[in-house]
Scaffold this active site. Structure first.
Site, short mmCIF file in Angstrom:
data_model
loop_
_atom_site.label_atom_id
_atom_site.label_comp_id
_atom_site.label_asym_id
_atom_site.label_seq_id
_atom_site.Cartn_x
_atom_site.Cartn_y
_atom_site.Cartn_z
N SER A 178 0.86 -1.18 0.00
CA SER A 178 0.00 0.00 0.00
C SER A 178 0.89 1.23 0.00
O SER A 178 2.07 1.15 0.36
CB SER A 178 -0.87 -0.01 1.25
OG SER A 178 -1.36 1.29 1.52
N TYR A 180 -2.85 -0.10 10.58
CA TYR A 180 -2.79 -0.54 9.19
C TYR A 180 -1.43 -0.23 8.57
O TYR A 180 -0.77 -1.09 7.99
CB TYR A 180 -3.92 0.15 8.42
CG TYR A 180 -3.94 -0.13 6.94
CD1 TYR A 180 -4.38 -1.34 6.45
CD2 TYR A 180 -3.52 0.85 6.03
CE1 TYR A 180 -4.41 -1.59 5.09
CE2 TYR A 180 -3.55 0.61 4.67
CZ TYR A 180 -4.00 -0.61 4.21
OH TYR A 180 -4.02 -0.86 2.84
#
Ligand SMILES: [Zn+2]
Length: 694
Positions: free
Chosen positions: A571, A584
């Site tokens: 990501s 996250y």
């Protein structure tokens, strides 16, 4: 000892209500499909049929056209388009010639085409032209081949048919064989069939229906004879017993990666397993070790089975370590023997095929077949299964004989067969590769599965959502063909489930070449509101889960010894700090670091590990569900249902990344085009690098 076994006569499937009217091309296509629908009669991609009918040419003149199966199509699914049409009056004069090379014959026949745009005629076309009957069937029925592959075949043939049959000794198909068959039929008006030694059958009739029914009747007569003479223990009885079901999986998991690794040529292969009763009776038998090495049961089989299978020198009581050793020694021995066969028989300019087996017989476990794809592996399986049936019948008739090594070579490296292969489209980048994609039931993972499949990979969908994964696998199979995808339920945080997914892949295809670590979640919260549960959940899926999937990939890939390829879907947050997303982002950073550590570790084994870092993913991604969506929408003060539209329209920022964009980057990293890249990171950020550069 002779025992009466169950009679298995071919079933008459002709249906007057379904059969096309007339006795021309449409009827020929119908008859051909009927013959092909019974695989004990005609080889897949083999056999050929013909009809002679009167047609109008482009000037309105009547012309007798020989419609004959074209090269490359399968008789079971053939349509009218699959037939070549030749002007018979221009072909029959060849019967008077003394000899003709394959090249002369092909060049001549190409010039007799009745219509443009039809496929090239079968290699066996001339036998159809020279047999003076309106309809001709050339088949490779198990029952006839059993007679054709036994030392006293001509005597047995006469015992069955009297003087209604003629025998021609084996020679490679071409002008001379066609002339011999044509002469036998022309010289013997009462003849009903020609048996081709070590090859097959020719039958004919005045109508399509008569030809079909006669073909079945002739085969049925041979089958009845075989049934009456079948020995109770044709392979000398069992030498070993089948491995119990509970122990099969563990043994196969040990041996399949070794075999698949050793079978790789220019590209990997797909494996297929068969442990049906016919296969087990043979591989477990006393005779299999020697009988399997006699040769192919039909020239048509060779291209898909090679001349001989690899028979593993192992018995179940020896255990798993010995099985692995037997597999390694076996493929080495096969390679040496195949190279010797090639060198003894080669002509100038011949290029050796991969010297690895297409068929592996393992006592107690069954048969393993390889192919360039799942369909190719299954063709090999189907043909060898038929070879087993032929050997079984022939053994009861007095023994099994096959083509000599030189005859086999002349078929395997036959220029006309090579021409058929050359008509096939060039293989795609990932043909023969197996890709396991985690979290592929939806979103980015599904897009990746589709992308890799489009370029030839066989896909294992591993997802917590088994129903969703199965739907994706079914969709891929419907689009790409036979056994192109499979699905397995897997929670990436559960060690046993991760192992189970790899077992599933092994038993389905024989191994794994590409692993895409993609399963994910998304969550966001300020640090004060980040619960321990949320923190642990992110770590457990994105960090621990990726570790477990990657570790099993390394274990398997090192056993295959053919390198491998891992792609991690990270990501933007793997490198850029994410506000209100500490759990996250930290887990995503761990994921990226893990990928780079593994690139370091995998290099020596040819295992590449790269990462794709997406930003701004939108439509179809399941991470946009629920709370995350609500929070994003609240950030921008819009309706949560309008989120995709909002992002898509942010064209001024160009942040409009789609799952397909991530899939494209993943495909490149997984493909041979990126063979020289590991430890790399591709950002897919919509062309706005802010997140990565700041
Ligand atoms: Zn044939």
């Amino acid at each position: 000892m002779t025992t009466q076994t169950q009679t298995t006569l071919p079933q008459n499937r002709w249906n007057d209500a379904e059969a096309p009217s007339g006795d021309g091309l449409a009827s020929l296509a119908y008859r051909s499909r009927l013959l092909g629908s019974d695989r004990t009669l005609v080889n897949i991609y083999g056999g050929n049929t013909s009809t002679k009918s009167t047609e109008k040419d482009h000037l309105g003149r009547d012309v007798t056209v020989l419609w004959v199966k074209g090269s490359g199509s399968d008789i079971a699914s053939i349509t009218e388009k699959g037939f070549a049409g030749l002007k018979l009056d221009e072909v029959t004069p060849l019967f008077a010639r003394a000899a003709m090379s394959d090249e002369e014959m092909t060049a001549y026949l190409d010039r007799t085409a009745f219509e443009v745009g039809r496929p090239r005629q079968s290699i066996e076309t001339l036998l159809h032209a020279f047999v003076p009957a309106k309809h001709v069937d050339h088949t490779h029925p198990d029952a006839i081949i059993a007679v054709a592959c036994t030392p006293n075949g001509p005597d047995i043939m006469r015992e069955i048919y009297g003087d209604r049959a003629a025998w021609v000794d084996y020679i490679r198909p071409g002008f001379t064989l066609s002339q011999q068959i044509g002469a036998a039929v022309r010289d013997n008006p009462g003849l009903e069939c020609v048996v081709m030694g070590k090859h097959g059958l020719v039958t004919w009739g005045d109508s399509s229906k008569e030809s079909y029914e006669k073909t079945l009747r002739i085969i049925g007569e041979a089958q009845a004879y075989l049934d009456a003479h079948q020995e109770a223990a044709p392979f000398g009885g069992a030498a070993v017993s089948s491995v119990p079901e509970a122990e099969r999986g563990a043994l196969l998991e040990r041996v399949l990666p070794i075999l698949r690794g050793a079978m790789k040529g220019a590209r990997p292969v797909i494996l297929n397993l068969d442990a049906s009763p016919d296969v087990m009776e043979f591989v477990n038998s006393k005779a299999a070790a020697t009988l399997s090495q006699v040769g192919a049961a039909c020239p048509d089989h060779l291209v898909h089975t090679k001349r001989t299978p690899l028979y593993l020198d192992w018995t179940p009581d020896q255990g798993a370590d010995a099985l692995e050793r037997a597999a390694k020694a076996g493929v080495e021995r096969f390679r040496t023997e195949y190279e010797a066969y090639f060198n003894e028989n080669k002509s100038d300019g011949d290029v050796m095929f991969t010297p690895s087996p297409r068929v592996v017989l393992i006592p107690g476990l069954g048969m393993v077949n390889s192919g360039p794809d799942a369909m190719g592996a299954d063709v090999s399986r189907q043909l060898y299964l038929r070879a087993i049936r032929v050997m079984k019948s022939a053994s009861s008739l007095g023994g099994f004989v096959s083509l000599s090594a030189a005859e086999s070579y002349a078929i395997e490296y036959w220029p006309l067969e090579l021409y058929k292969l050359s008509l096939k489209p060039a293989p795609k980048a990932l043909e023969g590769h197996v890709a396991l994609v985690t979290g592929a039931a939806s979103g980015i993972g599904r897009a990746i599965a589709h992308r890799l499949s489009a370029d030839g990979a066989h896909i294992v969908i591993a997802d917590l959502n088994l129903d969703g994964g199965t739907a994706v696998a079914e969709d891929l199979t419907a689009q790409r063909g036979f056994r192109r995808a499979t699905s397995v339920g897997m929670n990436v945080t559960e060690e046993e489930q991760v192992r189970g997914a790899y077992s599933h892949a092994l038993l389905a295809y024989g191994g794994v070449d590409i692993v895409v670590n993609n399963a994910g979640i998304a969550s966001s919260a300020p640090i004060e509101e980040t619960s321990l549960e949320m923190w642990n959940r992110n770590q457990s899926i994105l960090s621990t889960g990726y570790f477990l999937v990657a570790r099993e990939a390394f274990i398997l890939m090192k056993r295959q010894a053919t390198g491998g390829n891992l792609v991690f879907i990270g990501s933007k947050n793997s490198v850029a700090a994410g506000k209100n997303a500490a759990a996250y982002s930290t887990a995503k950073a761990a994921e990226l670091h893990l990928a780079r550590c593994l690139a370091e570790e995998g290099g020596a084994a040819g295992i590449r590990v790269n990462s794709v870092l997406p930003d701004g993913i939108l439509a179809g991604s399941s991470i946009w569900d629920g709370k995350w969506r609500a929070e994003r929408a609240a950030t921008y003060g819009i309706d949560p249902d309008k989120l995709e539209e909002f992002y898509r329209n942010r064209t001024t920022l160009k942040v409009n990344v789609l799952p397909e964009d991530i899939a494209e980057a993943t495909f490149w990293l997984a493909s041979p085009a990126a063979a020289k890249t590991t430890g790399g990171v591709i950002t897919v950020d919509g062309g706005v690098p802010i997140a990565y550069v700041r």
